[in-house]
Design an enzyme around this catalytic site. Sequence first.
Site, PDB file in Angstrom:
ATOM      1  N   HIS A  29       2.971 -49.751  -4.872  1.00  0.00           N
ATOM      2  CA  HIS A  29       1.788 -50.525  -5.255  1.00  0.00           C
ATOM      3  C   HIS A  29       0.629 -49.557  -5.539  1.00  0.00           C
ATOM      4  O   HIS A  29       0.348 -48.660  -4.743  1.00  0.00           O
ATOM      5  CB  HIS A  29       1.426 -51.478  -4.109  1.00  0.00           C
ATOM      6  CG  HIS A  29       0.268 -52.365  -4.423  1.00  0.00           C
ATOM      7  ND1 HIS A  29       0.238 -53.171  -5.541  1.00  0.00           N
ATOM      8  CD2 HIS A  29      -0.904 -52.567  -3.780  1.00  0.00           C
ATOM      9  CE1 HIS A  29      -0.898 -53.827  -5.570  1.00  0.00           C
ATOM     10  NE2 HIS A  29      -1.619 -53.479  -4.524  1.00  0.00           N
ATOM     11  N   ARG A 144       8.681 -44.746   1.697  1.00  0.00           N
ATOM     12  CA  ARG A 144       8.285 -43.364   1.899  1.00  0.00           C
ATOM     13  C   ARG A 144       8.102 -43.035   3.390  1.00  0.00           C
ATOM     14  O   ARG A 144       8.253 -41.888   3.804  1.00  0.00           O
ATOM     15  CB  ARG A 144       7.025 -43.043   1.090  1.00  0.00           C
ATOM     16  CG  ARG A 144       7.237 -43.308  -0.411  1.00  0.00           C
ATOM     17  CD  ARG A 144       6.581 -42.294  -1.288  1.00  0.00           C
ATOM     18  NE  ARG A 144       7.135 -40.971  -1.112  1.00  0.00           N
ATOM     19  CZ  ARG A 144       6.733 -39.891  -1.767  1.00  0.00           C
ATOM     20  NH1 ARG A 144       5.770 -39.990  -2.655  1.00  0.00           N
ATOM     21  NH2 ARG A 144       7.281 -38.704  -1.547  1.00  0.00           N
ATOM     22  N   GLU A 180      -0.708 -38.399   3.038  1.00  0.00           N
ATOM     23  CA  GLU A 180       0.252 -38.241   1.939  1.00  0.00           C
ATOM     24  C   GLU A 180       0.425 -36.774   1.572  1.00  0.00           C
ATOM     25  O   GLU A 180       0.891 -36.430   0.484  1.00  0.00           O
ATOM     26  CB  GLU A 180      -0.176 -39.093   0.732  1.00  0.00           C
ATOM     27  CG  GLU A 180      -0.327 -40.565   1.073  1.00  0.00           C
ATOM     28  CD  GLU A 180       0.839 -41.466   0.650  1.00  0.00           C
ATOM     29  OE1 GLU A 180       1.468 -41.199  -0.382  1.00  0.00           O
ATOM     30  OE2 GLU A 180       1.113 -42.461   1.355  1.00  0.00           O
ATOM     31  N   ARG A 221      -4.587 -44.182  -0.017  1.00  0.00           N
ATOM     32  CA  ARG A 221      -3.442 -43.752   0.794  1.00  0.00           C
ATOM     33  C   ARG A 221      -3.753 -42.620   1.774  1.00  0.00           C
ATOM     34  O   ARG A 221      -2.900 -42.259   2.575  1.00  0.00           O
ATOM     35  CB  ARG A 221      -2.312 -43.279  -0.115  1.00  0.00           C
ATOM     36  CG  ARG A 221      -1.735 -44.340  -1.007  1.00  0.00           C
ATOM     37  CD  ARG A 221      -0.363 -43.880  -1.417  1.00  0.00           C
ATOM     38  NE  ARG A 221       0.159 -44.512  -2.601  1.00  0.00           N
ATOM     39  CZ  ARG A 221       1.303 -44.163  -3.150  1.00  0.00           C
ATOM     40  NH1 ARG A 221       2.017 -43.172  -2.637  1.00  0.00           N
ATOM     41  NH2 ARG A 221       1.746 -44.763  -4.233  1.00  0.00           N
ATOM     42  N   HIS A 257      -3.072 -40.640  -5.866  1.00  0.00           N
ATOM     43  CA  HIS A 257      -3.244 -39.364  -5.142  1.00  0.00           C
ATOM     44  C   HIS A 257      -4.264 -38.530  -5.907  1.00  0.00           C
ATOM     45  O   HIS A 257      -4.367 -38.642  -7.131  1.00  0.00           O
ATOM     46  CB  HIS A 257      -1.935 -38.558  -5.093  1.00  0.00           C
ATOM     47  CG  HIS A 257      -0.865 -39.144  -4.227  1.00  0.00           C
ATOM     48  ND1 HIS A 257       0.447 -39.225  -4.636  1.00  0.00           N
ATOM     49  CD2 HIS A 257      -0.905 -39.652  -2.970  1.00  0.00           C
ATOM     50  CE1 HIS A 257       1.174 -39.771  -3.663  1.00  0.00           C
ATOM     51  NE2 HIS A 257       0.371 -40.030  -2.645  1.00  0.00           N
ATOM     52  N   ASP A 259      -3.884 -35.561  -6.767  1.00  0.00           N
ATOM     53  CA  ASP A 259      -3.219 -34.691  -7.759  1.00  0.00           C
ATOM     54  C   ASP A 259      -2.902 -35.424  -9.062  1.00  0.00           C
ATOM     55  O   ASP A 259      -2.285 -34.864  -9.964  1.00  0.00           O
ATOM     56  CB  ASP A 259      -1.986 -33.994  -7.167  1.00  0.00           C
ATOM     57  CG  ASP A 259      -0.801 -34.912  -6.893  1.00  0.00           C
ATOM     58  OD1 ASP A 259      -0.875 -36.117  -7.210  1.00  0.00           O
ATOM     59  OD2 ASP A 259       0.215 -34.412  -6.359  1.00  0.00           O
ATOM     60  N   CYS A 376       3.801 -33.350  -8.772  1.00  0.00           N
ATOM     61  CA  CYS A 376       4.339 -34.151  -7.663  1.00  0.00           C
ATOM     62  C   CYS A 376       5.660 -33.582  -7.182  1.00  0.00           C
ATOM     63  O   CYS A 376       6.028 -33.733  -6.022  1.00  0.00           O
ATOM     64  CB  CYS A 376       4.628 -35.578  -8.113  1.00  0.00           C
ATOM     65  SG  CYS A 376       3.221 -36.472  -8.715  1.00  0.00           S
TER      66      CYS A 376
HETATM   67  O1  SUG Z   1       4.555 -42.359  -3.808  1.00  0.00           O
HETATM   68  N1  SUG Z   1       6.621 -43.175  -6.519  1.00  0.00           N
HETATM   69  C1  SUG Z   1       5.898 -42.175  -5.768  1.00  0.00           C
HETATM   70  C2  SUG Z   1       5.346 -41.116  -6.695  1.00  0.00           C
HETATM   71  C3  SUG Z   1       4.752 -39.964  -5.924  1.00  0.00           C
HETATM   72  C4  SUG Z   1       4.011 -39.014  -6.800  1.00  0.00           C
HETATM   73  N2  SUG Z   1       3.512 -37.953  -6.031  1.00  0.00           N
HETATM   74  C5  SUG Z   1       2.317 -37.317  -6.235  1.00  0.00           C
HETATM   75  N3  SUG Z   1       1.369 -37.838  -6.987  1.00  0.00           N
HETATM   76  N4  SUG Z   1       2.105 -36.247  -5.593  1.00  0.00           N
HETATM   77  C6  SUG Z   1       4.774 -42.794  -4.947  1.00  0.00           C
HETATM   78  O2  SUG Z   1       4.091 -43.685  -5.459  1.00  0.00           O
HETATM   79  C7  SUG Z   1       8.132 -45.059  -6.841  1.00  0.00           C
HETATM   80  C8  SUG Z   1       9.498 -45.479  -6.342  1.00  0.00           C
HETATM   81  C9  SUG Z   1      10.011 -46.732  -7.008  1.00  0.00           C
HETATM   82  O3  SUG Z   1       9.206 -47.540  -7.480  1.00  0.00           O
HETATM   83  O4  SUG Z   1      11.250 -46.922  -7.072  1.00  0.00           O
HETATM   84  C10 SUG Z   1       7.437 -44.040  -5.933  1.00  0.00           C
HETATM   85  O5  SUG Z   1       7.630 -44.067  -4.742  1.00  0.00           O
END
Ligand code: SUG
Length: 453
Positions: A29, A144, A180, A221, A257, A259, A376
């Site tokens: 989300h 996560r 995170e 987050r 995030h 980043d 990421c």
């Molecule tokens: O936490 N996507 C991750 C992407 C993380 C990216 N990381 C950084 N920006 N550092 C998240 O939102 C999607 C999984 C799914 O929808 O199946 C997911 O978890």
Amino acid sequence: MSDTTNAGYREVNFDGLVGPTHNYSGLAHGNVASMSHGGLVSNPREAALQGLDKMKSLMDAGYPQGVLPPQQRPDLGALRSLGFSGSNREVLARAAREAPQVLRAVCSASSMWTANAGTVTPSRDAADGRVHFTPANLQSSFHRFLEPETTGRVLAAIFHDPAHFAHHPVLPATPAFSDEGAANHTRLCAEHGDTGVHLYVYGRQAFGGNPAREPKRFPARQTLEASQAVARQHGLAAAQTVFAQQHPEAIDAGVFHNDVIAVGNGPVLLYHEMAFLDEQATLDELRAKLTTPLIPVRVPSEAVSMEDAVASYLFNSQLLSNPDGSMTLVVPGECQEREAVWRTIQDLLLAGHNPIGEVIVKDVKQSMRNGGGPACLRLRVVLSEQERVALTGRVLLTDALHGELTAWVERHYRDRLAPDDLADPQLADETLAALDELTQLLEIGSVYPFQLV
Ligand code: SUG
């Protein structure tokens, strides 16, 4: 290198190998890409090969490259803890029937995004001269939240030597300490081997925060309290840290995030004007604490809109140091597809007064569809030569290791995975067989729950 004390320090990017269950379940989300691609058919093999190709390109260009293994998925232990019982086959079938969204979550290959694995402080900045690690609790989402336990074991297995590496407990997995990891942390310095200042970016303050300054649409987050706790665990003094609030409007536009809207390297901070709630105060404090002049590279909204920033992931690039003092920006292919972004790269970044002298474009589309760009996919760990020698396992990429990992992916991975395939008990068996082989290949010992029973 500017002096002898920092000789031998290099940044090693530890990329997460994409796991065999990589899929699109729309689980995150506030992450626009994940939300819009949920339900698509994924290609785990292509995803893993795209990741390996990025790692190889950077290794070939002279950047030290590391690799971190994926996690055990489906997480059958998590399903059992939620009351699903019987054989593995029965557990999967019942979860698919009664709680399909839970099954999708326990199958996520999200550990590939190792920028969220944890926060790392290089030995150069730590009072005890060791590298410090805190796995991120990732408590914002169930899929996560399942990662930190194995992440901690993997980091402790690879960074094993207590003379060089210190590991801290995951912060309490509760909203007040929502963490995170390195995705909300940037270390700025003259060169990697010099002492640095740590910029922690948070989305909300848990205790005594002002709700008017928080995002309205999507969750923040990272809390200030979590960032402060990590800095405290690592023994950083106030003079070494800056805590800045992320702009709530950026979070509401899909910047889940920091980043996704800023990247720093050495003295350079490349950021969008909407990155920080108080841009000027953030820059001022960095300038006051850094022992080297800060080089801010500011991208205004009129050059790159928030929508373009989120869709292209321009700021989720890797910014890498070259021996001649210049820097290379590794951007995702999506940056080429947006004219304003590509123009900004040419006119503002490459032609501007800053060290960025080269752009490398990498295709990581499989990961991008879940909101994970080049930055990421990697955890930055600045290591001295001695610390690199002290690593356990075969985790620094070589041509031979790249070849073996590629063959391993080709042997074990499917090229098609729809959300409904996740209940297939054969997928679970295939994954366990692949991971067992992987720990032998990487020589990291037993790190997975199925290996520890
Ligand atoms: O936490 N996507 C991750 C992407 C993380 C990216 N990381 C950084 N920006 N550092 C998240 O939102 C999607 C999984 C799914 O929808 O199946 C997911 O978890």
